[in-house]
Design a protein around this motif. Structure first.
Motif, PDB file in Angstrom:
ATOM      1  N   GLU A 205       0.760  -1.225   0.091  1.00  0.00           N
ATOM      2  CA  GLU A 205       0.060  -0.045   0.056  1.00  0.00           C
ATOM      3  C   GLU A 205       0.878   1.335   0.119  1.00  0.00           C
ATOM      4  O   GLU A 205       0.490   2.281  -0.600  1.00  0.00           O
ATOM      5  CB  GLU A 205      -0.927  -0.118   1.193  1.00  0.00           C
ATOM      6  N   HIS A 206       1.829   1.199   0.606  1.00  0.00           N
ATOM      7  CA  HIS A 206       2.859   2.432   1.011  1.00  0.00           C
ATOM      8  C   HIS A 206       3.565   2.670  -0.643  1.00  0.00           C
ATOM      9  O   HIS A 206       3.654   3.854  -1.009  1.00  0.00           O
ATOM     10  CB  HIS A 206       3.912   2.304   1.780  1.00  0.00           C
ATOM     11  N   LEU A 207       3.888   1.594  -1.331  1.00  0.00           N
ATOM     12  CA  LEU A 207       4.381   1.581  -2.556  1.00  0.00           C
ATOM     13  C   LEU A 207       3.378   2.195  -3.696  1.00  0.00           C
ATOM     14  O   LEU A 207       3.888   3.004  -4.387  1.00  0.00           O
ATOM     15  CB  LEU A 207       5.228   0.410  -3.107  1.00  0.00           C
ATOM     16  N   ILE A 208       2.222   1.716  -3.365  1.00  0.00           N
ATOM     17  CA  ILE A 208       1.186   2.159  -4.497  1.00  0.00           C
ATOM     18  C   ILE A 208       0.888   3.704  -4.129  1.00  0.00           C
ATOM     19  O   ILE A 208       0.723   4.633  -5.125  1.00  0.00           O
ATOM     20  CB  ILE A 208      -0.014   1.543  -4.015  1.00  0.00           C
ATOM     21  N   GLY A 209       1.010   4.101  -2.876  1.00  0.00           N
ATOM     22  CA  GLY A 209       0.734   5.495  -2.425  1.00  0.00           C
ATOM     23  C   GLY A 209       2.167   6.491  -3.218  1.00  0.00           C
ATOM     24  O   GLY A 209       1.777   7.608  -3.895  1.00  0.00           O
ATOM     25  N   VAL A 210       3.299   5.839  -3.260  1.00  0.00           N
ATOM     26  CA  VAL A 210       4.513   6.494  -4.049  1.00  0.00           C
ATOM     27  C   VAL A 210       4.166   6.505  -5.420  1.00  0.00           C
ATOM     28  O   VAL A 210       4.286   7.713  -6.133  1.00  0.00           O
ATOM     29  CB  VAL A 210       5.628   5.808  -3.691  1.00  0.00           C
ATOM     30  N   LEU A 211       3.717   5.541  -5.905  1.00  0.00           N
ATOM     31  CA  LEU A 211       3.409   5.353  -7.374  1.00  0.00           C
ATOM     32  C   LEU A 211       2.537   6.198  -7.785  1.00  0.00           C
ATOM     33  O   LEU A 211       2.480   7.052  -8.956  1.00  0.00           O
ATOM     34  CB  LEU A 211       2.974   4.019  -7.692  1.00  0.00           C
ATOM     35  N   GLU A 212       1.375   6.527  -6.926  1.00  0.00           N
ATOM     36  CA  GLU A 212       0.262   7.305  -7.384  1.00  0.00           C
ATOM     37  C   GLU A 212       0.554   9.038  -6.969  1.00  0.00           C
ATOM     38  O   GLU A 212      -0.455   9.594  -7.334  1.00  0.00           O
ATOM     39  CB  GLU A 212      -1.211   6.874  -6.665  1.00  0.00           C
ATOM     40  N   ASP A 213       1.468   9.338  -6.321  1.00  0.00           N
ATOM     41  CA  ASP A 213       1.787  10.719  -6.120  1.00  0.00           C
ATOM     42  C   ASP A 213       2.514  11.348  -7.021  1.00  0.00           C
ATOM     43  O   ASP A 213       3.607  11.129  -7.416  1.00  0.00           O
ATOM     44  CB  ASP A 213       2.867  10.763  -4.818  1.00  0.00           C
ATOM     45  N   LYS A 232       4.634  -8.813  -6.489  1.00  0.00           N
ATOM     46  CA  LYS A 232       3.672  -9.502  -7.129  1.00  0.00           C
ATOM     47  C   LYS A 232       2.284  -9.802  -6.432  1.00  0.00           C
ATOM     48  O   LYS A 232       1.713 -10.724  -6.388  1.00  0.00           O
ATOM     49  CB  LYS A 232       4.375 -11.184  -7.425  1.00  0.00           C
ATOM     50  N   ASP A 233       1.884  -8.725  -5.946  1.00  0.00           N
ATOM     51  CA  ASP A 233       0.760  -8.544  -5.201  1.00  0.00           C
ATOM     52  C   ASP A 233      -0.533  -7.814  -5.904  1.00  0.00           C
ATOM     53  O   ASP A 233      -0.094  -6.964  -6.750  1.00  0.00           O
ATOM     54  CB  ASP A 233       0.853  -7.410  -3.877  1.00  0.00           C
ATOM     55  N   GLN A 234      -1.478  -8.876  -6.124  1.00  0.00           N
ATOM     56  CA  GLN A 234      -2.707  -8.371  -6.766  1.00  0.00           C
ATOM     57  C   GLN A 234      -3.300  -6.908  -6.599  1.00  0.00           C
ATOM     58  O   GLN A 234      -3.618  -6.185  -7.178  1.00  0.00           O
ATOM     59  CB  GLN A 234      -3.739  -9.445  -6.839  1.00  0.00           C
ATOM     60  N   ARG A 235      -2.912  -6.177  -5.252  1.00  0.00           N
ATOM     61  CA  ARG A 235      -3.632  -4.888  -5.014  1.00  0.00           C
ATOM     62  C   ARG A 235      -2.834  -4.091  -5.886  1.00  0.00           C
ATOM     63  O   ARG A 235      -3.569  -2.970  -6.108  1.00  0.00           O
ATOM     64  CB  ARG A 235      -3.311  -4.857  -3.355  1.00  0.00           C
ATOM     65  N   ALA A 236      -1.520  -4.301  -6.452  1.00  0.00           N
ATOM     66  CA  ALA A 236      -1.130  -3.258  -7.321  1.00  0.00           C
ATOM     67  C   ALA A 236      -1.371  -3.213  -8.785  1.00  0.00           C
ATOM     68  O   ALA A 236      -1.309  -2.247  -9.529  1.00  0.00           O
ATOM     69  CB  ALA A 236       0.458  -3.481  -7.328  1.00  0.00           C
ATOM     70  N   ASN A 268      -0.225 -14.251 -11.052  1.00  0.00           N
ATOM     71  CA  ASN A 268      -1.591 -14.339 -10.229  1.00  0.00           C
ATOM     72  C   ASN A 268      -2.489 -14.626 -11.325  1.00  0.00           C
ATOM     73  O   ASN A 268      -3.768 -14.400 -10.928  1.00  0.00           O
ATOM     74  CB  ASN A 268      -1.877 -12.950  -9.444  1.00  0.00           C
ATOM     75  N   TRP A 269      -2.367 -15.189 -12.514  1.00  0.00           N
ATOM     76  CA  TRP A 269      -3.556 -15.208 -13.547  1.00  0.00           C
ATOM     77  C   TRP A 269      -4.435 -15.967 -13.305  1.00  0.00           C
ATOM     78  O   TRP A 269      -5.637 -16.024 -13.552  1.00  0.00           O
ATOM     79  CB  TRP A 269      -2.950 -15.585 -14.883  1.00  0.00           C
ATOM     80  N   LYS A 270      -4.287 -17.132 -12.340  1.00  0.00           N
ATOM     81  CA  LYS A 270      -5.448 -18.131 -11.747  1.00  0.00           C
ATOM     82  C   LYS A 270      -6.417 -17.376 -11.140  1.00  0.00           C
ATOM     83  O   LYS A 270      -7.565 -17.928 -10.932  1.00  0.00           O
ATOM     84  CB  LYS A 270      -4.627 -19.313 -11.288  1.00  0.00           C
ATOM     85  N   ASN A 271      -5.901 -16.440 -10.390  1.00  0.00           N
ATOM     86  CA  ASN A 271      -6.787 -15.869  -9.235  1.00  0.00           C
ATOM     87  C   ASN A 271      -7.324 -14.274  -9.954  1.00  0.00           C
ATOM     88  O   ASN A 271      -8.269 -13.915  -9.265  1.00  0.00           O
ATOM     89  CB  ASN A 271      -6.102 -15.297  -8.246  1.00  0.00           C
ATOM     90  N   VAL A 272      -7.229 -14.013 -11.167  1.00  0.00           N
ATOM     91  CA  VAL A 272      -7.618 -13.044 -11.623  1.00  0.00           C
ATOM     92  C   VAL A 272      -9.048 -13.220 -12.209  1.00  0.00           C
ATOM     93  O   VAL A 272      -9.262 -14.205 -13.045  1.00  0.00           O
ATOM     94  CB  VAL A 272      -6.766 -12.395 -12.934  1.00  0.00           C
ATOM     95  N   PRO A 273     -10.119 -12.454 -12.075  1.00  0.00           N
ATOM     96  CA  PRO A 273     -11.480 -12.931 -12.439  1.00  0.00           C
ATOM     97  C   PRO A 273     -11.803 -13.058 -14.168  1.00  0.00           C
ATOM     98  O   PRO A 273     -11.053 -12.125 -14.750  1.00  0.00           O
ATOM     99  CB  PRO A 273     -12.329 -11.881 -11.973  1.00  0.00           C
ATOM    100  N   GLY A 274     -12.208 -14.188 -14.561  1.00  0.00           N
ATOM    101  CA  GLY A 274     -12.129 -14.382 -15.713  1.00  0.00           C
ATOM    102  C   GLY A 274     -10.994 -15.043 -16.599  1.00  0.00           C
ATOM    103  O   GLY A 274     -11.023 -15.000 -17.874  1.00  0.00           O
ATOM    104  N   ALA A 275      -9.984 -15.281 -15.643  1.00  0.00           N
ATOM    105  CA  ALA A 275      -8.686 -15.701 -16.460  1.00  0.00           C
ATOM    106  C   ALA A 275      -8.773 -17.076 -16.764  1.00  0.00           C
ATOM    107  O   ALA A 275      -7.920 -17.560 -17.652  1.00  0.00           O
ATOM    108  CB  ALA A 275      -7.687 -15.409 -15.416  1.00  0.00           C
ATOM    109  N   THR A 276      -9.549 -17.935 -16.120  1.00  0.00           N
ATOM    110  CA  THR A 276      -9.754 -19.289 -16.394  1.00  0.00           C
ATOM    111  C   THR A 276     -10.959 -19.483 -16.974  1.00  0.00           C
ATOM    112  O   THR A 276     -12.195 -18.986 -16.533  1.00  0.00           O
ATOM    113  CB  THR A 276      -9.602 -20.070 -15.054  1.00  0.00           C
ATOM    114  N   PHE A 277     -11.327 -20.576 -17.850  1.00  0.00           N
ATOM    115  CA  PHE A 277     -12.678 -20.953 -18.229  1.00  0.00           C
ATOM    116  C   PHE A 277     -12.917 -22.309 -17.528  1.00  0.00           C
ATOM    117  O   PHE A 277     -12.331 -23.257 -17.622  1.00  0.00           O
ATOM    118  CB  PHE A 277     -12.327 -21.249 -19.749  1.00  0.00           C
ATOM    119  N   ASN A 278     -14.229 -22.460 -16.945  1.00  0.00           N
ATOM    120  CA  ASN A 278     -14.665 -23.479 -16.369  1.00  0.00           C
ATOM    121  C   ASN A 278     -15.548 -24.233 -17.237  1.00  0.00           C
ATOM    122  O   ASN A 278     -16.585 -23.488 -17.617  1.00  0.00           O
ATOM    123  CB  ASN A 278     -15.366 -23.063 -15.194  1.00  0.00           C
ATOM    124  N   LYS A 279     -15.161 -25.469 -17.733  1.00  0.00           N
ATOM    125  CA  LYS A 279     -15.874 -26.100 -18.567  1.00  0.00           C
ATOM    126  C   LYS A 279     -17.268 -26.657 -18.204  1.00  0.00           C
ATOM    127  O   LYS A 279     -18.386 -26.457 -18.565  1.00  0.00           O
ATOM    128  CB  LYS A 279     -15.139 -27.508 -19.368  1.00  0.00           C
TER     129      LYS A 279
END
Length: 290
Positions: A205-213, A232-236, A268-279
């Motif tokens: 969160e602190h690094l995100i704050g620096v990025l957005e400043d 490699k945190d999804q929050r970013a 994190n691609w397996k955890n991203v919504p829509g990244a996998t297709f459930n047959k």
């Protein structure tokens, strides 16, 4: 080659007292530094005081170099202060290098700050050896380095920040987060880099704050983007995506952000919504009418 071997054998065959006499009194610098070398290899504690004297007073750099090396091999803490003095003051680069290496072997909290300051030496070999010495000292170096983050000299803060990243001790995470607002740009650059190396999610969160400043220095923001990629945190993902999409063209910050975004997606691609297709789920859905 044969003459060198015979010289070493001749030196090794001499008694301790003979070597001490040569170290202290020989007019030949070659004889003196060979005596210092052999005394270090012998491991005799009584050689420490004469070697300290030579380290402090001999006019020849090669002799002082071998004295520093020998003191590191002997491992007596009596040599700590003289070696620190040599590291800080000796005009001979090779002596400073050997002093840093010896201090790394001796260890102890009292050697940490001098080694941190040596990271700013004018010679790159001294800087690298001092960094290696700090890493060799390990966890003992962490607390003094953390205290150095508030040092009045900016170069000390920079080097302490960088060293903490190399040591990879999680105790440094919160102190490093605390200096993300240091008044000096270089300190902040090293802070984001080190937080990336430490890999602790508390920094995200602190690094995100620096990025957005948008008022922050571009190099610091790019460093924060790179650090987020390492974490490699999804929050970013969303902050990085927003930064990229808002740019009219990709500069250094955006380019680094894009690389970081790809790294996080790959991890994190397996955890991203829509990244996998459930047959099975798809088969259960009723077919759409034409």
């Amino acid at each position: 080659m044969a003459s060198t071997t015979s010289t070493k054998k001749a030196q090794a065959s001499k008694t301790f007292d003979e070597l001490i006499d040569e170290l202290m009194n020989s007019p030949s610098e070659k004889v003196r530094y060979n005596a210092a070398r052999v005394l270090g290899e012998m491991g005799e504690p009584e050689a420490v005081d004469p070697l300290i004297d030579v380290l402090k007073n001999d006019k020849n750099g090669s002799v002082r170099l071998y004295a520093a090396r020998a003191l590191g091999e002997l491992g007596d803490i009596k040599a700590t202060d003289p070696l620190i003095q040599s590291l800080c003051e000796d005009r001979n680069v090779d002596v400073r290098v050997r002093a840093a290496r010896a201090l790394g072997r001796l260890g102890g909290e009292e050697v940490v700050l001098p080694l941190v300051e040596a990271l700013s030496d004018t010679n790159s070999q001294v800087c690298m050896t001092a960094a290696d010495a700090l890493i060799e000292i390990g966890d003992i170096a962490v607390r003094p380095l953390i205290r150095s983050l508030t040092h009045e000299k900016v170069n000390v803060r920079c080097d302490a920040t960088r060293a903490l990243g190399e040591l990879k001790c999680i105790d440094a995470v919160e102190p490093l987060i605390g200096i993300l607002h240091d008044e000096w740009v270089n300190v902040r650059i090293y802070a984001v880099q080190s937080l990336g190396k430490l890999g602790d999610p508390r920094a995200v969160e602190h690094l995100i704050g620096v990025l957005e400043d948008t008022k922050e220095n571009d190099l610091v923001r790019a460093g924060a983007a790179a650090a987020l990629g390492m974490l490699k945190d999804q929050r970013a993902l969303l902050p990085l995506r927003n930064l990229i999409m808002q740019a009219e063209e990709l500069g250094e910050i955006e380019d680094t952000a894009l690389k970081a975004y790809k790294m996080i997606m790959a991890a994190n691609w397996k955890n991203v919504p829509g990244a996998t297709f459930n047959k099975k789920a798809a088969a259960a859905q009723p077919a759409k009418k034409a």
